[in-house]
Design a protein around this motif. Structure first.
Motif, short mmCIF file in Angstrom:
data_model
loop_
_atom_site.label_atom_id
_atom_site.label_comp_id
_atom_site.label_asym_id
_atom_site.label_seq_id
_atom_site.Cartn_x
_atom_site.Cartn_y
_atom_site.Cartn_z
N UNK A 1 42.33 44.34 10.42
CA UNK A 1 42.87 44.95 11.64
C UNK A 1 44.39 45.00 11.57
N UNK A 2 44.99 44.01 10.93
CA UNK A 2 46.43 43.97 10.72
C UNK A 2 46.81 44.69 9.43
N UNK A 3 46.08 44.41 8.34
CA UNK A 3 46.47 44.92 7.03
C UNK A 3 46.30 46.44 6.90
N UNK B 1 38.84 52.44 22.32
CA UNK B 1 37.42 52.71 22.56
C UNK B 1 36.56 52.37 21.35
N UNK B 2 37.12 51.72 20.35
CA UNK B 2 36.37 51.41 19.13
C UNK B 2 35.15 50.55 19.46
N UNK B 3 33.96 50.99 19.02
CA UNK B 3 32.75 50.22 19.33
C UNK B 3 32.45 49.10 18.35
N UNK B 4 33.18 49.07 17.23
CA UNK B 4 32.92 48.06 16.20
C UNK B 4 34.21 47.72 15.48
N UNK B 5 34.15 46.65 14.71
CA UNK B 5 35.32 46.25 13.94
C UNK B 5 35.68 47.31 12.90
N UNK B 6 34.68 47.93 12.29
CA UNK B 6 34.95 48.97 11.30
C UNK B 6 35.66 50.17 11.91
N UNK B 7 35.21 50.56 13.10
CA UNK B 7 35.87 51.68 13.78
C UNK B 7 37.30 51.33 14.17
N UNK B 8 37.52 50.09 14.58
CA UNK B 8 38.87 49.65 14.94
C UNK B 8 39.78 49.68 13.72
N UNK B 9 39.29 49.22 12.58
CA UNK B 9 40.09 49.22 11.35
C UNK B 9 40.44 50.65 10.95
N UNK B 10 39.48 51.57 11.06
CA UNK B 10 39.75 52.97 10.73
C UNK B 10 40.81 53.55 11.66
N UNK B 11 40.71 53.26 12.95
CA UNK B 11 41.69 53.77 13.90
C UNK B 11 43.06 53.16 13.66
N UNK B 12 43.09 51.90 13.28
CA UNK B 12 44.36 51.25 12.97
C UNK B 12 45.01 51.88 11.73
#
Length: 461
Positions: free
Chosen positions: A53-55, A97-108
């Motif tokens: 999420x940071x990297x 609105x990310x539903x999962x950690x993977x979606x959050x990482x992609x948006x980041x």
């Protein structure tokens, strides 16, 4: 003289909007750190997910900074800056609105792309708009606003996470970006860099170098410095960097003109920001954890206790920039880095598992004063080296060295921490913390050496 120091309406708009862009990027970067625990709980994220999420943001940000600067020079800094704000805002909404950690990482990752466009072009627009004798003043104001974001980031992250939900850290960017974007298009004059073409082979080689170096640095702690993954990434990054330099000596329209490195101000200033931002980013990363793990504060309390660290930059940076116009860059860079290194050494000495908070205020304040003096001055030294057409390229190089320094600092300080401490107990964490902060002080002392190489006055190339 009064007319020389007057600021036009157009210059004020550039200063305000460039500062807003920087504020968004820095605020988001620091606010997320205080929300990681809540993100882990709500999305069921693993430790590796939290790291990425940071990297993911750091990686795309660092890799594409030079590309963002080059594209701004080619297609227009104003146009690309507005586009970067739009992309950053949309990616922020996707994070919320990310539903999962993977979606959050992609948006980041996409958010980092937006930041890589916003930051160098904010600096490029600022430096193209203000003449050299007023540039330090403008950079001081810009640095003060950026310091305010660093000051408020952990606090806002803690407040929003505890009072509302972690998603609001990302929603906060959306209205700011949507208001700023049309104002940029309406109020900022377009500017371009020298030459009309980009250098695609240079872009690819630089991207390969940045990916290898940043990947190796962000993975060093988890995979091990001696692992095939890390060694291979770092070696590959160095090889691509060498090929990039070779390409720049032969390209008709280089991404980064090699002639810029003939200036001691440019070369030494980039070394200074690499070391200073490495020390600064790594120190903030561990101080925030020290306040929570060793001293037992919650995220909001930790954020509030970091205020002395960021208050000095907010108050001093505008004045430091004006002083750089009058006194030159080298005295402020050397004095600032010396003050910052003394503050870090002092902090390493007084930090214990039960240290009273008041014992930390002095060293944090001294450190804040130090980098508040140094950063506007070293920024002016680097971006004022080249001709007006080279400002975008110089700004991109400066931003890239800053982000590479951040990745290097966290990796180096994490290795120093692991060598003498753990997260098992407050005392064990403190042992590692003191070692890490001592290493941060050492990086800053090395920065003093390079700062002394900045000439009293330098000519454009």
């Amino acid at each position: 003289m009064a007319e020389d120091r007057a600021v036009s309406a157009g210059q004020r708009w550039v200063l305000v909007l460039a500062s807003v862009g920087s504020f968004m990027v820095v605020l988001d970067l620091l606010a997320v750190a205080t929300a990681l625990t809540a993100i882990q709980r709500d999305l069921g994220a693993s430790l590796a997910d939290l790291e990425w999420t940071v990297n993911a943001y750091t990686l795309s940000f660092a890799v594409l900074l030079m590309t963002g600067a080059a594209l701004g020079d080619r297609f227009g800094r104003r146009r690309l800056f507005a586009g970067g704000l739009a992309l950053f805002s949309l990616a922020s909404a996707a994070c919320a609105v990310a539903p999962s950690a993977g979606a959050l990482i992609a948006a980041r990752t996409v958010q980092g792309v937006g930041a890589a466009v916003v930051m160098p072009l904010a600096l490029g627009l600022l430096n193209a708009t203000f003449p050299p004798h007023r540039r330090g003043w403008a950079l001081g104001i810009y640095g003060g606003v950026t310091g305010l974001a660093a000051l408020l980031g952990p606090v806002i992250g803690g407040v929003l996470t505890q009072a509302l939900t972690w998603e609001w850290i990302f929603w906060l960017n959306v209205p700011i970006g949507l208001v700023a974007m049309p104002l940029v298009l309406a109020r900022v004059k377009e500017s371009f860099g020298a030459g009309a073409a980009t250098d695609p082979p240079g872009l690819l080689l630089f991207s390969g170098a940045a990916v290898g170096l940043v990947w190796g640095l962000v993975r060093a702690e988890a995979a091990g410095w001696g692992s095939a993954e890390v060694v291979g990434a770092l070696v590959g990054g160095v090889v691509f960097a060498g090929l990039f330099v070779l390409r720049q000596t032969r390209a008709a329209t280089p991404m980064l003109p090699v002639r810029l490195f003939r200036s001691r101000a440019f070369a030494a200033g980039n070394a200074v920001i690499f070391l200073l931002n490495g020390s600064l980013t790594g120190a903030i990363f561990f101080i925030a954890q020290y306040l929570q793990v060793a001293l037992g504060h919650d995220p909001l309390e930790a954020g509030l206790r970091l205020l002395p660290w960021g208050l000095a930059p907010f108050l001093i940076a505008p004045r430091a920039g004006a002083l750089a116009d009058r006194l030159g860059e080298r005295p402020l860079v050397v004095a600032g880095l010396t003050s910052y290194s003394v503050g870090l050494a002092w902090l390493a000495l007084v930090s214990t598992g039960d240290a009273p908070y008041l014992s930390l205020v002095g060293p944090m304040t001294l450190g804040g004063i130090g980098f508040a003096l140094a950063i506007p001055a070293v920024t002016k030294a680097v971006v004022s080296t080249g001709a007006p057409g080279d400002i975008g390229k110089a700004s991109g190089a400066f931003g890239t060295m800053r982000q590479l320094g951040a990745a290097f600092g966290i990796a180096t300080l994490s290795a120093a921490f692991s060598a003498s401490g753990t997260y098992a107990t407050a005392d064990s964490f403190t042992d590692g913390f003191r070692t890490a902060i001592a290493v941060a002080a050492g990086l800053t002392v090395a920065g003093v050496v390079f700062g002394a190489m900045i000439p009293k006055a330098h000519r454009r190339l």
